[in-house]
Design an enzyme around this catalytic site. Structure first.
Site, PDB file in Angstrom:
ATOM      1  N   GLY A  27       0.813  -1.212   0.000  1.00 45.60           N
ATOM      2  CA  GLY A  27       0.000   0.000   0.000  1.00 45.60           C
ATOM      3  C   GLY A  27       0.845   1.259   0.000  1.00 45.60           C
ATOM      4  CG  HIS A  33       3.277   0.854  -5.588  1.00 41.38           C
ATOM      5  ND1 HIS A  33       3.369   1.799  -4.583  1.00 41.38           N
ATOM      6  CD2 HIS A  33       3.847  -0.275  -5.093  1.00 41.38           C
ATOM      7  CE1 HIS A  33       3.950   1.252  -3.524  1.00 41.38           C
ATOM      8  NE2 HIS A  33       4.258   0.000  -3.813  1.00 41.38           N
ATOM      9  CD  GLU A 144      15.470  -3.395 -12.772  1.00 40.09           C
ATOM     10  OE1 GLU A 144      15.861  -2.257 -13.085  1.00 40.09           O
ATOM     11  OE2 GLU A 144      15.720  -4.418 -13.432  1.00 40.09           O
ATOM     12  CB  SER A 180      10.466   4.777  -1.321  1.00 42.45           C
ATOM     13  OG  SER A 180      10.295   4.138  -0.081  1.00 42.45           O
ATOM     14  NE  ARG A 182      10.927   1.413   4.467  1.00 43.65           N
ATOM     15  CZ  ARG A 182      10.745   0.911   5.673  1.00 43.65           C
ATOM     16  NH1 ARG A 182      10.753   1.684   6.722  1.00 43.65           N
ATOM     17  NH2 ARG A 182      10.550  -0.372   5.829  1.00 43.65           N
TER      18      ARG A 182
END
Ligand code: PAF
Length: 269
Positions: A27, A33, A144, A180, A182
């Site tokens: 998520g 994504h 990747e 990312s 994060r």
């Protein structure tokens, strides 16, 4: 988009004989994504995305607790992207079968994140094992940025499952930082700091491509990054095919894991 809250139900209702592309995620979706989903939609008849923040792949409780979650926004985006199926499994269902959730890694694999995040990849392999036992997708799409993840998963699933991994290029912001989940945890200033790391490593990569001797500057690069009060877990050059230390100017990759405050980021060039 059909949303399944149970793998069991998904397994009963989705015809895996059709060409299905699987995009596993935790998520907090971002452009990385989206590009995996686009690749799947291009190559496959139907696309299945999963969202599951897998506790066993976090080696620190707080990291799991603080991992960004935004399910409502994610569902909206997946509908816009015209994803066919979304799986949001419950933790109890995933961890019901303890046997399939116990995976051991080879001693030889104890490098990079395996070394610095004990237990992390055992958790990743376990969840993908659990998924692929039920989800007989033809292709699985992975980014990747998580290069070691792809490397270990390729080896792991090769002899066990028919699913083929399709690695997809890292997507970056204009300032070079890789997308990312994060990044959602970083302030504007911290994003600047992280993009400084990314640019430094990328420039280092380009300098080695120009002249292989420049690989010897690795400690200088480390010092420059650390001078910004950024802690580095590792900055290493490795062979991009087998991750060994046996590489040349044409087959090396640079791997980094570092902390901005206490947020751990990884990247590779
Ligand atoms: O890369 C990730 O987001 C996760 O490690 C994955 C592959 C979804 C497994 O939980």
């Amino acid at each position: 988009m059909i949303i399944f809250k149970s793998i069991n139900r998904l397994n009963k209702e989705v015809n895996f004989k059709a060409n299905i592309g699987f995009v596993p995620t935790m998520g907090a979706l971002h452009k990385g994504h989206f590009s995996l989903i686009k690749s799947s939609k291009k190559k496959c008849k139907k696309t299945l995305v999963s969202i599951f923040v897998n506790p066993s792949q976090f080696n620190k409780k707080n990291d799991y607790k603080n991992y960004p979650r935004n399910l409502k926004r994610d569902i909206k985006i997946l509908k816009i992207l015209k994803v066919d199926y979304l799986l949001i499994p419950k933790i109890n269902e995933i961890y019901k079968n303890k046997k399939t959730m116990k995976i051991k890694l080879n001693k030889k694999d104890k490098i990079l994140c395996v070394k610095y995040r004990p237990g992390h990849f055992e958790g990743v392999l376990a969840i993908i094992n659990q998924f692929l036992i039920n989800i007989k997708a033809k292709f699985m799409f992975l980014g990747e940025k998580d290069y070691q993840q792809i490397h270990l998963l390729k080896k792991f699933i090769k002899s066990k499952f028919k699913t083929k991994i399709i690695p997809c290029k890292t997507v970056r912001l204009n300032n070079s930082l890789a997308y990312s989940s994060r990044n959602f945890l970083l302030s504007k200033n911290e994003i600047q700091k992280a993009s400084f790391v990314s640019r430094s490593v990328h420039n280092f990569y380009l300098s080695i491509k120009k002249n292989f001797k420049n690989k010897n500057n690795i400690n200088k690069i480390k010092k420059i990054i650390e001078s910004k009060k950024i802690k580095i877990d590792y900055l290493e050059l490795r062979n991009k095919e087998n991750l060994s230390k046996n590489f040349n100017q044409n087959n090396f990759k640079i791997f980094i894991a570092y902390y901005i405050n206490n947020i751990r980021l990884i990247d590779n060039f």
